[in-house]
Scaffold this active site. Structure first.
Site, PDB file in Angstrom:
ATOM      1  N   ARG A 152       0.820  -1.218   0.000  1.00  0.00           N
ATOM      2  CA  ARG A 152       0.000   0.000   0.000  1.00  0.00           C
ATOM      3  C   ARG A 152       0.854   1.269   0.000  1.00  0.00           C
ATOM      4  NH1 ARG A 152      -2.311  -3.769  -0.792  1.00  0.00           N
ATOM      5  NH2 ARG A 152      -4.283  -4.543  -0.015  1.00  0.00           N
ATOM      6  N   SER A 226     -11.510  -0.324   3.178  1.00  0.00           N
ATOM      7  CA  SER A 226     -10.587  -0.639   4.269  1.00  0.00           C
ATOM      8  C   SER A 226      -9.950   0.640   4.800  1.00  0.00           C
ATOM      9  CB  SER A 226      -9.496  -1.600   3.773  1.00  0.00           C
ATOM     10  OG  SER A 226     -10.070  -2.804   3.320  1.00  0.00           O
ATOM     11  N   GLU A 322      -5.042   3.619   6.209  1.00  0.00           N
ATOM     12  CA  GLU A 322      -4.732   3.515   4.783  1.00  0.00           C
ATOM     13  C   GLU A 322      -5.286   4.733   4.053  1.00  0.00           C
ATOM     14  OE1 GLU A 322      -6.209   0.633   1.131  1.00  0.00           O
ATOM     15  OE2 GLU A 322      -5.819  -0.265   3.086  1.00  0.00           O
TER      16      GLU A 322
END
Length: 326
Positions: A152, A226, A322
């Site tokens: 990520r 998420s 995130e």
């Protein structure tokens, strides 16, 4: 001031000075001198964005479209919806991204975030990235090899943040299909349907089914998918936790590291389905924070911080968002 309500999937109503939406590279280059003068926020589909206040500057939302196929290469405009690209690929006999089905967001954001799911990451299929450099207004081609991709993460999220505007992404896919089904519940869903030799369409359908069953629709309940990154811990830390929690899910990263699902950690702390004011944790997937109606960005941040504190206190693990918090 212009409202950003329709530019973020959390459904947060904050504003910016002006929103620019170039549909071509030429339109983008024409406004670059304007964009240099004030603070700039570059957004895609707004599915990885949490606004906590008005943005005192301009917002750039490229809407450059187009999907061009040349053999196993797909050249896609940064403003294309990511899942439309996945659908196009599967329908046209190109494989390698079917496991990334229904991940929200645009093509441009896919390479910034290095999106991933079910054993696949975008970096696995990147061929080239086309962008406009803000400082010069010139078009450049960027090799994925120098983007320093990680879990990520990429240079676009770090030292290159605000340096480039991605205009097109070229993906190198495969004309031969090799199913990857040993992640999550994909194999189980296929077996329940009696599918022993799945096609790419079968895998895509199974993933869509799994994701839709556990992830809320942003149009009904504001969210950014998420919210937290799954933490990666040392083998020593992992073995300590596994001794305490023998049923703890985990994924091997290397000889020295193991990944633990953040959703599991959050659920163990009792947050699944709980709310804090109008901000809440989704009742089917603890990794997802939701706007229950009328929540502000600061409400989501408050909930985020409470969860992070509880996970740290119980497990000695720091989980990080995130989502891009502005």
């Amino acid at each position: 001031m212009q409202s950003l309500l329709n530019y973020n999937t959390f459904g947060i109503d904050q504003s910016c000075r002006k929103i620019y939406e170039p549909a071509t590279v030429e339109e983008l280059q024409a406004i670059i001198p304007i964009l240099r003068k004030e603070p700039l926020l570059i957004i895609g589909g707004g599915s990885n964005l949490l606004l906590t206040k008005d943005f005192d500057g301009n917002v750039l939302h490229p809407v450059i479209k187009g999907i061009e196929q040349s053999g196993e290469l797909l050249r896609c405009g940064a403003g294309e919806t990511w899942d439309d690209v996945v659908e196009y690929a599967v329908n046209n006999g190109l494989y390698g991204i079917e496991n990334l089905s229904v991940i929200p967001g645009d093509v441009g954001a896919s390479v910034v975030q290095n999106i991933g799911a079910y054993g696949v990451e975008v970096q696995d299929v990147l061929y080239s990235i086309e962008a406009v450099e803000i400082a010069t207004g010139e078009q450049v081609k960027i090799s994925p090899a120098i983007c320093e991709y990680g879990y990520r993460s990429s240079r676009f999220k770090g030292e290159w943040k605000g340096k480039y505007v991605i205009t097109h992404v070229i993906y190198k896919l495969d004309s031969h299909f090799t199913p990857k089904v040993d992640y999550g519940n994909i194999r189980r869903v296929l077996e329940e349907k009696g599918i022993k030799t799945p096609t790419a369409h079968d895998v895509r359908s199974a993933i869509i089914s799994v994701r839709n069953a556990k992830l809320p629709d942003p149009k009904v309940e504001g969210n950014a998918g998420s919210f937290f990154v799954n933490p990666v811990v040392t083998k020593e830390k992992f073995e300590q936790l596994l001794a305490q929690y023998p049923d703890m899910p985990h994924y091997n990263i290397s000889e020295k590291e193991e990944k633990i699902p953040a959703g599991w950690l959050i659920e163990q702390c009792g947050w699944k389905g709980k709310t804090l004011g109008m901000a809440g944790v989704h009742d089917k997937q603890a990794l997802v924070l939701v706007n229950k109606g009328g929540a502000k960005g600061e409400d989501i941040v408050r909930l985020c911080n409470r969860i992070r504190s509880d996970v740290s206190e119980r497990f000695g693990i720091t989980i990080t968002p995130e989502v891009n918090i502005v």
